[in-house]
Design a protein around this motif. Sequence first.
Motif, PDB file in Angstrom:
ATOM      1  N   GLY A 153       7.329  14.787   2.764  1.00 16.34           N
ATOM      2  CA  GLY A 153       7.321  14.547   4.190  1.00 16.34           C
ATOM      3  C   GLY A 153       5.817  14.094   4.737  1.00 16.34           C
ATOM      4  N   LEU A 154       4.826  14.695   4.063  1.00 18.83           N
ATOM      5  CA  LEU A 154       3.278  14.524   4.422  1.00 18.83           C
ATOM      6  C   LEU A 154       2.882  13.084   4.027  1.00 18.83           C
ATOM      7  N   SER A 155       3.715  12.696   3.076  1.00 21.89           N
ATOM      8  CA  SER A 155       3.308  11.245   2.421  1.00 21.89           C
ATOM      9  C   SER A 155       4.089  10.185   3.558  1.00 21.89           C
ATOM     10  N   VAL A 156       5.171  10.879   3.655  1.00 20.49           N
ATOM     11  CA  VAL A 156       6.084   9.575   4.649  1.00 20.49           C
ATOM     12  C   VAL A 156       5.355   9.614   6.115  1.00 20.49           C
ATOM     13  N   VAL A 157       4.611  10.662   6.621  1.00 19.03           N
ATOM     14  CA  VAL A 157       4.166  10.622   7.794  1.00 19.03           C
ATOM     15  C   VAL A 157       2.969   9.541   7.597  1.00 19.03           C
ATOM     16  N   SER A 158       2.334   9.459   6.596  1.00 23.94           N
ATOM     17  CA  SER A 158       1.139   8.480   6.513  1.00 23.94           C
ATOM     18  C   SER A 158       1.667   7.196   6.805  1.00 23.94           C
ATOM     19  N   ILE A 159       2.923   6.947   6.103  1.00 24.48           N
ATOM     20  CA  ILE A 159       3.405   5.589   6.277  1.00 24.48           C
ATOM     21  C   ILE A 159       3.804   5.520   7.865  1.00 24.48           C
ATOM     22  N   VAL A 160       4.200   6.408   8.428  1.00 24.59           N
ATOM     23  CA  VAL A 160       4.575   6.307   9.916  1.00 24.59           C
ATOM     24  C   VAL A 160       3.223   6.207  10.656  1.00 24.59           C
ATOM     25  N   LEU A 161       2.331   6.559  10.342  1.00 23.53           N
ATOM     26  CA  LEU A 161       0.818   6.375  10.960  1.00 23.53           C
ATOM     27  C   LEU A 161       0.616   4.900  10.694  1.00 23.53           C
ATOM     28  N   LEU A 162       0.679   4.306   9.793  1.00 21.88           N
ATOM     29  CA  LEU A 162       0.472   2.695   9.219  1.00 21.88           C
ATOM     30  C   LEU A 162       1.488   2.056  10.161  1.00 21.88           C
ATOM     31  N   THR A 163       2.818   2.489  10.370  1.00 19.31           N
ATOM     32  CA  THR A 163       3.604   1.524  10.989  1.00 19.31           C
ATOM     33  C   THR A 163       3.720   1.830  12.569  1.00 19.31           C
ATOM     34  N   GLY A 164       3.684   2.804  12.861  1.00 13.80           N
ATOM     35  CA  GLY A 164       3.654   3.430  14.326  1.00 13.80           C
ATOM     36  C   GLY A 164       5.142   3.423  14.819  1.00 13.80           C
ATOM     37  N   SER A 165       6.104   3.598  13.864  1.00 14.84           N
ATOM     38  CA  SER A 165       7.522   3.747  14.294  1.00 14.84           C
ATOM     39  C   SER A 165       8.149   4.545  13.206  1.00 14.84           C
ATOM     40  N   VAL A 212       9.181  -0.554   9.508  1.00 13.29           N
ATOM     41  CA  VAL A 212       8.453  -0.297   8.325  1.00 13.29           C
ATOM     42  C   VAL A 212       8.626  -1.580   7.535  1.00 13.29           C
ATOM     43  N   VAL A 213       9.676  -2.285   7.391  1.00 11.43           N
ATOM     44  CA  VAL A 213       9.702  -3.342   6.502  1.00 11.43           C
ATOM     45  C   VAL A 213       8.847  -4.317   7.337  1.00 11.43           C
ATOM     46  N   ARG A 214       9.192  -4.581   8.842  1.00 13.10           N
ATOM     47  CA  ARG A 214       8.550  -5.495   9.274  1.00 13.10           C
ATOM     48  C   ARG A 214       6.985  -5.539   9.359  1.00 13.10           C
ATOM     49  N   SER A 215       6.518  -4.134   9.506  1.00 14.99           N
ATOM     50  CA  SER A 215       5.029  -4.035   9.579  1.00 14.99           C
ATOM     51  C   SER A 215       4.457  -4.488   8.252  1.00 14.99           C
ATOM     52  N   GLN A 216       5.198  -4.288   7.393  1.00 11.55           N
ATOM     53  CA  GLN A 216       4.478  -4.553   5.993  1.00 11.55           C
ATOM     54  C   GLN A 216       4.311  -6.053   5.877  1.00 11.55           C
ATOM     55  N   ALA A 217       5.560  -6.858   6.329  1.00  7.98           N
ATOM     56  CA  ALA A 217       5.387  -8.319   6.591  1.00  7.98           C
ATOM     57  C   ALA A 217       4.309  -8.587   7.338  1.00  7.98           C
ATOM     58  N   ALA A 231      -4.949  12.721   6.171  1.00 10.92           N
ATOM     59  CA  ALA A 231      -6.155  13.028   6.889  1.00 10.92           C
ATOM     60  C   ALA A 231      -6.989  11.318   6.622  1.00 10.92           C
ATOM     61  N   MET A 232      -7.067  11.068   5.486  1.00  7.46           N
ATOM     62  CA  MET A 232      -7.678   9.778   5.289  1.00  7.46           C
ATOM     63  C   MET A 232      -7.280   8.662   5.992  1.00  7.46           C
ATOM     64  N   THR A 233      -5.907   8.650   5.721  1.00 11.15           N
ATOM     65  CA  THR A 233      -5.165   7.540   6.549  1.00 11.15           C
ATOM     66  C   THR A 233      -5.480   7.656   8.067  1.00 11.15           C
ATOM     67  N   ALA A 234      -5.316   8.751   8.688  1.00  3.58           N
ATOM     68  CA  ALA A 234      -5.528   8.882  10.234  1.00  3.58           C
ATOM     69  C   ALA A 234      -6.993   8.258  10.510  1.00  3.58           C
ATOM     70  N   VAL A 235      -7.952   8.905   9.792  1.00  2.00           N
ATOM     71  CA  VAL A 235      -9.440   8.601  10.087  1.00  2.00           C
ATOM     72  C   VAL A 235      -9.539   7.279  10.035  1.00  2.00           C
ATOM     73  N   LEU A 256     -10.888   4.551  12.953  1.00  3.65           N
ATOM     74  CA  LEU A 256     -12.159   4.100  12.940  1.00  3.65           C
ATOM     75  C   LEU A 256     -12.138   2.579  12.645  1.00  3.65           C
ATOM     76  N   GLY A 257     -11.192   2.310  11.621  1.00  3.72           N
ATOM     77  CA  GLY A 257     -11.015   0.865  10.979  1.00  3.72           C
ATOM     78  C   GLY A 257     -10.595  -0.110  11.906  1.00  3.72           C
ATOM     79  N   GLY A 258      -9.799   0.247  13.027  1.00  2.00           N
ATOM     80  CA  GLY A 258      -9.395  -0.518  13.961  1.00  2.00           C
ATOM     81  C   GLY A 258      -8.121  -1.875  12.894  1.00  2.00           C
ATOM     82  N   PRO A 259      -8.677  -3.092  13.392  1.00  2.00           N
ATOM     83  CA  PRO A 259      -7.827  -4.091  12.777  1.00  2.00           C
ATOM     84  C   PRO A 259      -8.046  -4.288  11.298  1.00  2.00           C
ATOM     85  N   ASN A 260      -9.029  -3.768  10.810  1.00  2.00           N
ATOM     86  CA  ASN A 260      -9.365  -3.760   9.255  1.00  2.00           C
ATOM     87  C   ASN A 260      -8.737  -2.649   8.448  1.00  2.00           C
ATOM     88  N   ALA A 261      -8.119  -1.729   9.365  1.00  2.00           N
ATOM     89  CA  ALA A 261      -7.722  -0.384   8.755  1.00  2.00           C
ATOM     90  C   ALA A 261      -7.057  -0.451   7.378  1.00  2.00           C
TER      91      ALA A 261
END
Lengths: 339, 375
Positions: B164-176, B182-187, B321-325, B329-334
């Motif tokens: 669950g926690l690893s998947v949450v990191s993906i959700v953070l990256l995707t925002g959905s 998830v697939v579209r955001s990777q594209a 935590a690392m992903t969230a921070v 902080l990283g903005g577009p370069n995250a």
Amino acid sequence: MTKPIRTEEIEVSMGPLHRGMEKIAEKRTYFQYMPLVDRFDYLAAMLNGALYCMTIEKLAGMEPPRRAEYIRVIMMELNRIASHLVFVGTLGLDLGASTPFIYCFREREEILDLFDLVCGARMTFNYMRPGGVAKDLPPEFAPKCREFLKKMPARLREYDDLLSNNEIFVERMRGVAKIGADEAVNLGLSGPTLRASGVGFDIRRFEPYSVYPEFDFDVAVREEGDCLARYLCRTEEIRQSLRIVQQALDGLPEGPSSTRINMNLKPAAGEVYHHIEGARGEMGCYLVSDGTTTPVRLKWRAPSFSNLAVLTSALPGWKVADSVAIIGSIDVVLGEVDR
Amino acid sequence: MLFDLIASFIKAVLVFAVVMSFVPFLIWLERKLVAWMQQRIGPNRTGPFGLLQPIADAVKLIIKENIFPSGVEKITYFLAPMMSMIPALAAFAVIPFGSPVRIMGRTVNLQVADVNIGILYILALSSLAVYGAVLAGWSSNNKYSLLGGLRTSAQMISYELPIGLSVVSIVLLTGSLSLNEVVRSQASHGIWNIFPQFLGFIILLISYNAELNRAPFDLGEAESEIVAGYHTEYSGFRFAMFYMGEYVNMVTVAALVTVLFLGGWQAPFGPEIPLLWFLIKIFAFILLYMWVRATFPRVRYDQLMALGWKILVPASLANLAMTAVIIVLGGPNAVRILSVGSIVLAVLVGLVLKAAVALRTKSAPGLAPPAGAGS
């Protein structure tokens, strides 16, 4: 479910495999009993046969020819390797790794092929004879054996990759069921199980028999006394046995492979005990003769039987899942526990 | 409306048929592959290359007598095999297996149901799968079954946390929470999630191995300790259902990991051929699990729990935590920072672990001096 499942007490129950084999010896001539000897420790039958023949020779005061001694050493060490391979494979299998098992049996199969070449049997050989061996080595044995010796080191590295250097395997074995040196000696342990507890006693070195003094080999000893040490002792012994076979093959003398002796052997009245370093420890044979063709008494000292004694003190306190590793690491062959 | 209904129906039937026909093939593949790794031949009697072996096995199991051992709790005993198989199949409903296609002027998603909380749905269904094991163990009236059921359920619940926690990191990256998203955001990131979430990928790999009850984490059916675990008392078709459920689960997990980390249906290079790349990725993942099974011995139960709670849960929390921070902080370069950072970190962790293992092996005393060393 608050307490971890641990072994509290253990009772070793023996006997279902009892075949009255020591009693049978009293009704057979020395030669007639030969094939039955292989059924004690059936994973290392060459060693049983050699011990029985050496004991008879000691009783009758005979000396086998030097070539026969060398052939015996080759066979005994090859069989020790085969037996240890079964140990490594089945220990891995008990811990849930099926691949090393098949790998070990692949190499054991090659050793059995060698035995097949020499005596036509693969499990119970009936190859040793008082006064030598049943048949001389066939000419194709030496090249095949050398080929085997050549590829073995690479195969041993495969086992190391799969087991000795595998973190899961090591974590399940390290520190489990430590047996101290004193305890090991007091319980009468022998063989790799004893040497893993830091006692470097090997009969091949300290009470040499046959032609072992002529070979250069190390005795594998480890200090830790845990399951991992017992495993590593045996893998090291495989390497040392390969060295011995190599030397014996190189120095194989010419000459007869057996002396002719009377099939109705009548040793002079007396008693004799002889012991050798079996694959699992000190294997001994005690024979009493009254001057007739049949022995009055045969007693077999089976290393597996004595080594089983350690279970009552080694198992309690360890998790039930550990008992698989502990029993596996002691390497018991039930054929010689119940005779 | 009618079109949508028919399309959904066809998709559902197709997905069910394809996944179910994967199962015998996977059983054959695993047997053959492990056999080759172990220098054996594997099934080769039934049909070409032994391909019909799983069919023969299935027929044998189906025509076997239906046994209810004495003292079993009949209803749960009957339901348990289904409970272990149905969630795995149902979870496949939200997996997108191809880019949307146009049929008769309408866009059709290659997905049975485009649920906007697909990730949550899958996590929920994989939690349901625990019931299969625990009910089978409990209703069998057999101590080994009960122990196996308890072990399996505790293990699956424990390992769901790092998943669950690893998947949450993906959700953070995707925002959905939508798998399509998830697939579209990777594209749109131009990089598959496996790079920015490398640690999460490793954690998920290990955790799903435990979640699937596969070696080296097949504690629930450790034959040297508890016979066959929770399915000890099962035979015939009910046993076959457990067996099939295991493989259906594997396909579902492989598909999920493909979507979450490996860019879903996208082609790494060359033109995008529908389904091809998706299948290749799924099979690569399944082959990895088969390889692992042939290589490792089984861990002990307390070691399994220690690995889950003491290593994987903290590690996945740190990753989260690392992903969230970095995202804040990283903005577009995250994504770029994360990719470099997580791979460097993974290499460092790997080196430290390797060094630690080597150090411990070295500290063990070697051979005692040979001659005259006896006591």
